[in-house]
Enzyme design. Structure first.
Site, PDB file in Angstrom:
ATOM      1  CB  SER A 175     -50.107 -33.495  17.856  1.00  0.00           C
ATOM      2  OG  SER A 175     -48.761 -33.923  17.758  1.00  0.00           O
TER       3      SER A 175
ATOM      4  CE  LYS B 198     -47.154 -30.691  15.830  1.00  0.00           C
ATOM      5  NZ  LYS B 198     -48.216 -31.128  16.777  1.00  0.00           N
TER       6      LYS B 198
END
Length: 200
Positions: free
Chosen positions: A45, A112
């Protein structure tokens, strides 16, 4: 003076080694709990910034006197994940494993990039992200794309996060904004692999 028996000397060395090992484990857990913690990248990710298997150091003191800022790469507990029911021994073992960077992937925190903070308005228009009416420059992105089109206002004390690989990231587009209280810390340094050692 009667010389020490070999057996007694051996037991003394074993006890000293055990005490040193226990002290090292306790120190590692304390450092992990309050200062800095290793974290292994579990998915694609954050590619190309971070790759699967990379290990980074996460600072837990970065936000003691400040708040997450746009562009920071943060580790956090995902919203909605229930706290596991553990007994005392399981809690201790869990803390020791995390202190040395060993994770159960089903319990691992997420990593993230902060796209927006409290009070910001995020607009996603296909392959572009706009924050407060301005196009966000994202030089860290790879060749990933995003097809969403939506608008969200970030609540106070929350952050809106996205992975750098938009096509392979479950992030605020899926689970919403993240309360700052769920943030574990800021990823500051890559320690593995050695060939890509350096800041993030």
């Amino acid at each position: 003076m009667t010389p020490a028996l070999p057996g007694w000397r051996f037991r003394s060395v074993v006890v000293e080694m055990a005490v040193l090992l226990l002290g090292a484990v306790i120190l590692a857990v304390l450092i992990k709990s309050f200062l800095i913690q290793p974290f292994e990248i579990p998915s694609q990710s954050m590619h190309p910034t971070l790759q699967v298997g990379d290990r980074v150091m996460v600072s837990k003191v970065s936000y003691l006197f400040g708040e997450p800022a746009r562009g920071d790469v943060v580790v956090f507990s995902p919203p909605g994940r229930p706290e596991p029911d553990r007994n005392v021994l399981e809690v201790v073992w869990h803390e020791v494993r995390e202190a040395f960077g060993w994770y159960d992937i089903s319990e691992a925190a997420l990593i993230k990039r902060v796209i927006a903070t409290g009070g910001d308005r995020v607009e996603i228009r296909r392959n572009q992200v706009w924050v407060n009416g301005r196009l966000l420059e994202e030089r860290y992105l790879g060749s990933s794309t995003q097809e969403e089109t939506f608008t969200v206002d970030v609540e106070e004390d929350h952050i809106f996060v996205m992975g750098d690989h938009r096509a392979k990231s479950s992030d605020s587009r899926a689970f919403g904004t993240v309360h700052q209280g769920m943030v574990v810390g800021k990823a500051v340094f890559r320690i593995w692999p050695l060939g890509r050692l350096g800041g993030i």
